[in-house]
Write an enzyme that holds these catalytic residues in place. Structure first.
Site, PDB file in Angstrom:
ATOM      1  N   HIS A 168      47.963  33.586  38.893  1.00 33.92           N
ATOM      2  CA  HIS A 168      48.270  33.024  39.854  1.00 33.92           C
ATOM      3  C   HIS A 168      48.498  31.172  39.138  1.00 33.92           C
ATOM      4  CE1 HIS A 168      44.112  30.666  40.510  1.00 33.92           C
ATOM      5  NE2 HIS A 168      43.231  32.053  39.645  1.00 33.92           N
ATOM      6  N   ASP A 171      47.951  28.657  41.981  1.00 33.93           N
ATOM      7  CA  ASP A 171      47.757  27.850  43.105  1.00 33.93           C
ATOM      8  C   ASP A 171      46.063  27.560  42.221  1.00 33.93           C
ATOM      9  OD1 ASP A 171      47.110  30.507  44.041  1.00 33.93           O
ATOM     10  OD2 ASP A 171      45.903  30.501  45.117  1.00 33.93           O
ATOM     11  N   ASP A 220      41.675  27.945  35.773  1.00 34.53           N
ATOM     12  CA  ASP A 220      41.815  29.498  36.957  1.00 34.53           C
ATOM     13  C   ASP A 220      43.280  28.498  37.417  1.00 34.53           C
ATOM     14  OD1 ASP A 220      42.020  30.698  39.289  1.00 34.53           O
ATOM     15  OD2 ASP A 220      39.601  29.707  39.665  1.00 34.53           O
ATOM     16  N   GLU A 228      46.413  33.207  45.150  1.00 31.74           N
ATOM     17  CA  GLU A 228      45.151  34.056  45.147  1.00 31.74           C
ATOM     18  C   GLU A 228      43.597  33.278  45.520  1.00 31.74           C
ATOM     19  OE1 GLU A 228      41.942  35.310  42.390  1.00 31.74           O
ATOM     20  OE2 GLU A 228      42.322  33.246  42.808  1.00 31.74           O
ATOM     21  N   GLU A 229      43.311  31.880  45.413  1.00 32.82           N
ATOM     22  CA  GLU A 229      42.442  31.038  45.533  1.00 32.82           C
ATOM     23  C   GLU A 229      42.120  32.002  47.370  1.00 32.82           C
ATOM     24  OE1 GLU A 229      40.628  30.540  44.388  1.00 32.82           O
ATOM     25  OE2 GLU A 229      41.771  29.704  41.660  1.00 32.82           O
ATOM     26  N   ASP A 278      42.502  36.282  34.532  1.00 32.51           N
ATOM     27  CA  ASP A 278      41.257  35.753  35.456  1.00 32.51           C
ATOM     28  C   ASP A 278      40.236  35.531  35.305  1.00 32.51           C
ATOM     29  OD1 ASP A 278      40.875  33.583  37.718  1.00 32.51           O
ATOM     30  OD2 ASP A 278      42.165  34.970  38.819  1.00 32.51           O
TER      31      ASP A 278
END
Length: 383
Positions: free
Chosen positions: A92, A94, A123, A157-158, A181
Site C-alpha cells: 500500500h 497510503d 510501512d 490499507e491504513e 507488510d
C-alpha cells in the site's frame, strides 16, 4: 520450450547491488508525497496525494518496461507475464499521519547512520517498491514467467481496506502471493480482530457506578481480557483472546470504551461480540470493523516456498509464525504476510522517525526477488 530458467542466488545479489542507488532515488520521490487519506475527488477516492503516489508508482513500473493498469484511483498494478490466473504481491501507498516528535523531516527521506528516515519507508512504500524492483531484477536476468506476476499498489490499507474490497469486485483473486507488510519469516496466520466502540449514557456521576463496576470486575483483573470475558481456551497456534489498546473516557454525557478484541482461530467474530455484550451488558456496542482469523497452516505450499526464499539468503532461525497485525491478507484470499521486518525487530511503522536500515532494504529486495521466482516455479502448473 519447457526448460525452466534457473536463476542463481548470486545473480540476484549482484543485481540488487547494481540497482540499489536507483531504488533509493525512487523511494525518496515516493516518500516525499504525503499520501495520507484526504478529501475525496473525482477518480481519487482517498484524496489527491494518495492518487499522486499511485500515479508515480505506476510510472516507475512503466519506465521498467512493464504493463500497468489503474482502476478508478482505488488501486493500480504492474504486471509481468500473461496467464489466466496470476501471482499477486499486494502493498500500500497510503500512510498514517506523520504526527509529532520527529528528528528528521517526515517526508524528507534523509539518510543517517546507515538508516533511511521517513513516513512510509517501512510501512509500506519501501517494501512494495522493493517488490517492484525485485520484478525488474528477474526481468533483467532474462526470466520469463509462465504465470502472470502482479505488483498491486493499494491506497486505503491504513483506514479501511475499501481499496481491496473494490479490487476484489473487479479482479480475480490471486492463486498465491504475499503482502510485504509484517515480518519474516513467513506468517501462516493472522489473528482475527473485532474493533469495538461501547457507550453508556448517564445523567449524573452516580449513574456511572454500575458501568464502572462492570469494567472493574471484567476488564481490570485480567488486562489481556480473554479470561475476564469468559473465554478461557487457549489456541496452540494463536494463543488466547486479548483486549488491545482499549481506552475509557467520558464524552457528551456518555462513558465510552474503545479498543480491539484480538481473536485466536478457536473463536469467531460473532462469538467474541457475544462475550463482550454478555459481560459488559450495560454498554451499547458498535463494531466499526471485524475480521475472522486467517490460517494457512504451517505446512501450506505458499508458506513453505516463501520460508525457503527467506532461508536462501538469511542464516536465521525461521519457523513460520502467526501475527496480531492486520494486513491485506485479511481480505485478499491466498496471500500471506511476508516481511519486511526481520526476527527480533520491533514494529516502528507508525512512530516518529520511522526508519529502515539500508542494509535491510537490500536484504528484502533479494528475498522478494527469490520469493516471486520460487512461487512462480511452484505454481506455474496449477490451474
Amino acid at each position: 520450450g519447457n526448460i525452466y530458467m534457473a536463476i542463481p542466488v548470486s545473480d540476484i545479489k549482484n543485481e540488487v547491488e547494481g540497482l540499489f542507488p536507483e531504488y533509493l532515488e525512487d523511494l525518496k520521490k515516493l516518500v516525499a508525497i504525503s499520501s495520507k487519506e484526504g478529501e475525496r475527488k473525482e477518480g481519487m477516492p482517498f484524496g489527491e496525494e494518495i492518487n499522486n503516489a499511485l500515479n508515480l508508482a505506476l510510472s516507475m513500473g512503466e519506465n521498467m518496461g512493464f504493463e500497468t493498469k489503474k482502476n478508478q484511483g482505488y488501486y493500480g498494478y504492474v504486471k509481468f507475464g500473461d496467464s489466466l490466473d496470476y501471482i499477486g504481491v499486494f502493498g500500500h501507498l497510503d500512510v498514517v499521519p506523520e504526527g509529532t516528535g520527529w528528528t528528521y523531516p517526515p517526508f524528507g527521506c534523509e539518510i543517517a547512520d546507515g538508516k533511511i528516515y521517513g513516513r512510509g519507508v517501512l510501512d509500506n512504500k519501501g517494501p512494495i517498491l522493493a517488490c517492484l524492483y525485485a520484478l525488474q531484477i528477474l526481468k533483467n536476468l532474462g526470466w520469463k514467467p509462465k504465470k502472470e506476476i502482479r505488483i498491486v499498489f493499494g491506497t486505503n490499507e491504513e483506514t479501511g481496506f475499501k481499496d481491496m474490497e473494490y479490487y476484489l469486485s473487479q479482479e480475480k483473486e490471486p492463486i498465491t502471493g504475499f503482502t510485504p507488510d509484517n515480518k519474516f519469516p513467513a506468517i501462516y496466520g493472522e489473528k482475527g480482530r473485532v474493533v469495538f466502540h461501547g457507550s453508556f449514557p448517564f445523567k449524573c456521576s452516580e449513574d456511572l457506578n454500575p458501568a464502572l463496576d462492570q469494567i472493574a470486575k471484567k476488564i481490570l483483573p485480567d488486562s489481556s481480557g480473554g479470561k475476564a470475558l469468559g473465554f478461557t481456551k487457549v489456541d496452540q497456534d494463536f494463543g488466547a483472546m486479548e483486549i488491545r489498546g482499549y481506552e475509557l473516557f467520558i464524552e457528551n454525557q456518555e462513558l465510552v470504551m474503545k479498543g480491539n478484541l484480538v481473536l485466536p482461530a478457536l473463536i469467531h467474530v460473532d462469538e467474541a461480540k457475544k462475550y463482550l455484550e454478555k459481560e459488559l451488558s450495560l454498554f451499547q456496542w458498535e463494531y466499526p470493523r471485524s475480521f475472522e482469523t486467517v490460517n494457512f497452516g504451517k505446512n501450506s505450499k505458499t508458506v513453505s516456498i516463501l520460508t525457503k526464499a527467506f532461508e536462501d539468503f538469511e542464516d536465521l532461525e525461521s519457523k513460520p509464525l502467526t501475527t496480531t497485525g492486520g494486513t491485506y491478507a485479511k481480505i485478499i484470499p491466498n496471500i500471506i504476510p511476508f516481511g519486511p521486518s526481520f526476527p527480533g525487530q520491533k514494529g516502528i511503522g507508525h512512530l516518529p522517525d520511522e526508519w529502515m536500515n539500508l542494509v535491510d532494504l537490500k536484504r528484502i529486495m533479494r528475498i522478494y526477488a527469490r520469493g516471486i521466482y520460487l512461487l512462480e516455479e511452484g505454481f506455474r502448473c496449477t490451474q
